[in-house]
Motif scaffolding. Structure first.
Motif, short mmCIF file in Angstrom:
data_model
loop_
_atom_site.label_atom_id
_atom_site.label_comp_id
_atom_site.label_asym_id
_atom_site.label_seq_id
_atom_site.Cartn_x
_atom_site.Cartn_y
_atom_site.Cartn_z
N ALA A 107 0.87 -1.17 0.00
CA ALA A 107 0.00 0.00 0.00
C ALA A 107 0.91 1.22 0.00
N HIS A 108 0.66 2.13 -0.93
CA HIS A 108 1.47 3.34 -1.00
C HIS A 108 0.64 4.48 -1.59
N PRO A 109 0.95 5.72 -1.17
CA PRO A 109 0.21 6.87 -1.70
C PRO A 109 0.63 7.18 -3.14
N VAL A 110 -0.34 7.62 -3.94
CA VAL A 110 -0.09 7.94 -5.34
C VAL A 110 -0.73 9.30 -5.63
N ASN A 111 0.02 10.16 -6.33
CA ASN A 111 -0.48 11.47 -6.73
C ASN A 111 -0.65 11.46 -8.24
N TRP A 116 -4.90 12.71 -4.75
CA TRP A 116 -4.21 11.67 -4.00
C TRP A 116 -5.08 10.43 -3.89
N SER A 117 -4.43 9.29 -3.95
CA SER A 117 -5.11 8.02 -3.74
C SER A 117 -4.15 7.04 -3.09
N LEU A 118 -4.70 5.96 -2.60
CA LEU A 118 -3.92 4.91 -1.98
C LEU A 118 -3.94 3.72 -2.92
N ALA A 119 -2.77 3.31 -3.39
CA ALA A 119 -2.67 2.13 -4.25
C ALA A 119 -2.51 0.92 -3.35
N ARG A 142 -1.20 8.53 6.08
CA ARG A 142 -1.66 7.88 7.30
C ARG A 142 -2.14 6.46 7.02
N TRP A 143 -2.88 6.29 5.92
CA TRP A 143 -3.37 4.95 5.58
C TRP A 143 -2.23 4.05 5.12
N THR A 144 -1.19 4.63 4.53
CA THR A 144 -0.01 3.83 4.20
C THR A 144 0.62 3.31 5.49
#
Length: 155
Positions: A107-111, A116-119, A142-144
């Protein structure tokens, strides 16, 4: 029992420090300034404790209906993790999946264009790649961190 004794020693140290601070400030600036100093110190400590509890709950969830849940939702859907049962539910744009924590591979953040989204990558799932929209960078990060705790089985 040792934790109780440690807590009593810490509390005694705090009270002793407050009394010494009051005496030092009162000696140079007067009683009103000493009381104001103690009030400011108490407010700072209360703020630090409240902030620590808020941060803990943001990462480790809150207890609802006998479950410890961490969740985020929006017009796109909902992501909910049950920390005690080690399971999660993801609903994005009408597609839904349930998964266990051991299925989360990354899980990682993506711009993408300022959005922004969480992959989220899930193993043993019909759809392995999910994009969870997030309102800002801080929430995506935070979710990452939450999913890092999930992978380490520390949530």
């Amino acid at each position: 029992m040792p934790f109780i004794l440690l807590a009593l020693v810490v509390m005694a140290g705090i009270v002793y420090g407050a009394v010494r601070l009051y005496a030092a400030v009162a000696l140079y600036f007067g009683t009103l300034a000493a009381v104001a100093t103690i009030v400011v110190c108490v407010l700072i400590v209360v703020w630090l404790v409240v902030d620590a509890v808020r941060r803990y709950r943001a990462l480790h969830g809150v207890r609802r209906d006998g479950k410890r849940l961490v969740s985020v939702s929006g017009e796109w859907g909902e992501l909910t993790l049950d920390a005690e049962r080690k399971m999660g539910t993801l609903r994005v744009d009408g597609h839904e999946t349930r998964f266990v924590f051991s299925d989360v591979t990354s899980a990682h953040p993506v711009n993408e264009g300022g959005r922004w989204s969480l992959a989220l990558e899930l193993a043993h799932n019909a759809q392995s790649s999910w994009r969870v929209p997030m309102p800002d960078r801080a929430l995506a990060q935070r979710w990452t961190k939450i999913f890092r705790l999930v992978n380490a089985h520390r949530l």
